[in-house]
Every structure is written in structure tokens, then in C-alpha cells.
Design an enzyme around this catalytic site. Structure first.
Site, PDB file in Angstrom:
ATOM      1  N   LYS A 139       0.846  -1.202   0.000  1.00  0.00           N
ATOM      2  CA  LYS A 139       0.000   0.000   0.000  1.00  0.00           C
ATOM      3  C   LYS A 139       0.878   1.247   0.000  1.00  0.00           C
ATOM      4  O   LYS A 139       1.785   1.371   0.834  1.00  0.00           O
ATOM      5  CB  LYS A 139      -0.894   0.015   1.240  1.00  0.00           C
ATOM      6  CG  LYS A 139      -1.878  -1.139   1.309  1.00  0.00           C
ATOM      7  CD  LYS A 139      -3.037  -0.906   0.381  1.00  0.00           C
ATOM      8  CE  LYS A 139      -4.124  -1.956   0.599  1.00  0.00           C
ATOM      9  NZ  LYS A 139      -5.258  -1.757  -0.319  1.00  0.00           N
ATOM     10  N   LYS A 246     -13.387  -7.266  -6.602  1.00  0.00           N
ATOM     11  CA  LYS A 246     -13.614  -7.800  -5.266  1.00  0.00           C
ATOM     12  C   LYS A 246     -15.031  -8.368  -5.284  1.00  0.00           C
ATOM     13  O   LYS A 246     -15.999  -7.619  -5.095  1.00  0.00           O
ATOM     14  CB  LYS A 246     -13.520  -6.661  -4.239  1.00  0.00           C
ATOM     15  CG  LYS A 246     -12.130  -6.033  -4.114  1.00  0.00           C
ATOM     16  CD  LYS A 246     -12.229  -4.751  -3.319  1.00  0.00           C
ATOM     17  CE  LYS A 246     -10.949  -4.376  -2.629  1.00  0.00           C
ATOM     18  NZ  LYS A 246      -9.801  -4.230  -3.495  1.00  0.00           N
TER      19      LYS A 246
HETATM   20 MG   LIG Z   1      -6.910  -1.684  -4.143  1.00  0.00          MG
END
Ligand SMILES: [Mg+2]
Length: 320
Positions: A139, A246
């Protein structure tokens, strides 16, 4: 056809808070939904991600609470599009009841392992490597740009040459910052930089498309394509790059599977830190769409093994 409804809210604490551009996340909250017919029961999971534009857990619970305890198929099919995590939960519970099957076996190599943000990535990747992961996600857009670029250079030097690395900015970069990241990524040749994920805020798709043409490093959309209608829209608008899917927040699994099986979409499947119930349904869907890319489900190490409420416990509970 009617189904008896069971609801089981859960909380799952992260071993350490997950840091992304959206902030810190300490506890994953969600809801398991069971649909029962006779002695058979199929479970699904509602695992919202409000910072991706889905309903909140409270909204999901409020929706479930007003449902009849005995549901018709029609009621399951009429969940509003504003509740995509509920659509997935009920859709996958229905599938697990009517077509029960487990996903095919997977190994760590098939899964992208999630590294912690910041410096901790450099002291963590070895453990994931030893566990069999060869693809890593890190991240970014969490700390100061220059500091992150420095960590990135170090990480790129330390990772074995066969490693694949994905960077995920969660929409947190400015255009200038995104360009600096992409310049650095383009210079990298020692390892495979698989893609830079969602550098800019969700609505800036056109600019991300331009970045994709200007740099060698591929761009992936994630927040921009959280739900199936958004994904269809982007595909129709001619997005050629990678799209992160997702399943747990995309809406009905049947509709998602149908779309992905019938359109040439460059997909990377990913988790929303769901429990085993949602995870199995999402991985099964990904396998139905025969993806060759490592799936972003290498996230289990983010949780303690003894979570307070877990599937096995819920599934073993007597149905009253
Ligand atoms: Mg992402």
C-alpha cells in the site's frame, strides 16, 4: 420456493491495524447469512466496504432486519443495487445451498500476499516468501512521497528477481505524485512491477487511462470499478487496462460471473478481508472465470488464528 433466514453478525480483529490511504482499519465487521431449506443450509457473507461506496454494516443489518424470516426467491433477487455486499451475501448463500461445491485447492503461489504499509514491508516480505508467496502487494499513498519512494527502492533491491510486486495507492495520489511513482516503476527492471493500482480518485478514469498510455507500468482500477455496474460502465467506455474485482462487494455473484465469462476483461481478483465463507465463494467465482493472475487473497496472516467469531463455530451452531 421459500428459505428460512439466519443472520450472524461477526467481528474480526486485525492482528495489527491495516493502513491504507482510506485510514486505519482495526476490526472487520460483517454478517453471515444462512438460507435454510429442510435440513440443508447455505451460508453467504455480507462484508461491506463503505469507503469503496458500498452500504455500511449498519445499513446491511437494517436491511436484513426488515426482511421476512421466510424469504422467497423473488425477495433475494430484488435486493437494491445500493446494497451490493448484501446482493453478494444472499446470492452466494443461495448458490451454496442450491449448488454446493468447494473451490479447487490453491497454494500460496496463486495468491498475492499483502505487505504492511511503510518500512514494515521490508522486514515482512521474507516471511511471506517462505510461506510460498511470489506476488506481493504494498500500500502506498500512506506516508510522505519521498520516504515511500525510498522504501520502494530498497524493497525492489531486496526482493528476489522472480518476485512480482503490485503497488496500491487507493486513489490517494495527485497527478504529479502518480507520475513520479510511474517514472520510478518504469525504471525498475530487477523484479516484475505488475501494476500500479488506483493511483487517482475513482472518478478520474480518463486521466488514469492517459497515464496508462504514457508509461510502461500498467495501471489497474479498483475503487473505480467496485461494483458490477461500474465495471460494465468502464469496460463499455473502453478501459483496456487491468480491473481489480472484489467479488464480495460487486453485487450478485451470478451476474458478475456471467459478465466476466462473456467479456474479455483483464481481471485481478481480490479480497475485502472477508471470513472463510465469503472468501470461498469469491475464490470459487474467480476460478470459474479462469484467471491466470495471482489472486489478492493472501490476507489471512492479517488476522489472529483464533478469531472471536468464526465460520466453523457459526456453521456448527445448532439451527433453531
Ligand atoms: Mg486496491
Amino acid at each position: 420456493m421459500t428459505y428460512r433466514l439466519h443472520l450472524q453478525p461477526y467481528q474480526r480483529r486485525f492482528r495489527q491495524p491495516l493502513q491504507t490511504h482510506h485510514g486505519q482499519w482495526s476490526v472487520r465487521e460483517g454478517l453471515l447469512v444462512g438460507l435454510q431449506q429442510g435440513d440443508a443450509i447455505g451460508w453467504g457473507e455480507i462484508a461491506p466496504l463503505p469507503w469503496f461506496g458500498t452500504e455500511t454494516v449498519e445499513e446491511a443489518i437494517a436491511f436484513c432486519d426488515q426482511l421476512s424470516p421466510v424469504l422467497t426467491e423473488q425477495a433475494i433477487l430484488e435486493i437494491p443495487d445500493a446494497l451490493p455486499a448484501c446482493q453478494f451475501g444472499f446470492g452466494s448463500a443461495w448458490e451454496s445451498l442450491t449448488q454446493p461445491s468447494a473451490p479447487a485447492a490453491i497454494v500460496a503461489k496463486d495468491l498475492s500476499g499483502l505487505l504492511p504499509a511503510g518500512d514494515a514491508a521490508r522486514s515482512t516480505w521474507q516471511i511471506l516468501w517462505q510461506n510460498g508467496h511470489r506476488t506481493f502487494k504494498w500500500k502506498i499513498g500512506v506516508a510522505d512521497l519521498d520516504h515511500e519512494l525510498q522504501i520502494f527502492q530498497g524493497l525492489a533491491q531486496e526482493l528476489p528477481p522472480e518476485a512480482h510486486l503490485r503497488l496500491d495507492a487507493n486513489g490517494g495520489l495527485t497527478l504529479t505524485q502518480a507520475q513520479r511513482w510511474l517514472e520510478c516503476c518504469d525504471r525498475l527492471s530487477r523484479i516484475t512491477l505488475e501494476y500500479l493500482e488506483q493511483p487517482l480518485p475513482p472518478e478520474q478514469i480518463e486521466i488514469m487511462q492517459q497515464l496508462g498510455c504514457q508509461f510502461k507500468t500498467p495501471i489497474a482500477l479498483d475503487e473505480s470499478v467496485a461494483t458490477l455496474p461500474q465495471l460494465i460502465h468502464c469496460h463499455a467506455q473502453g478501459w483496456q487496462g487491468i480491473m481489480v474485482v472484489k467479488p464480495a462487494i460487486a453485487g450478485y455473484p451470478q451476474a458478475l460471473r456471467d459478465f466476466l465469462q462473456n467479456h474479455a476483461v483483464n481481471v485481478a481478483f481480490s479480497s475485502v478481508f472477508e471470513t472463510e465463507v465469503g472468501r470461498n465463494a469469491a475464490i470459487k467465482l474467480a476460478q470459474d472465470c479462469s484467471t491466470s493472475r495471482a489472486m489478492g487473497f493472501g490476507t489471512e496472516h492479517w488476522f489472529l488464528k483464533e478469531y472471536p467469531v468464526e465460520t466453523a463455530h457459526v456453521l456448527a451452531a445448532p439451527i433453531s
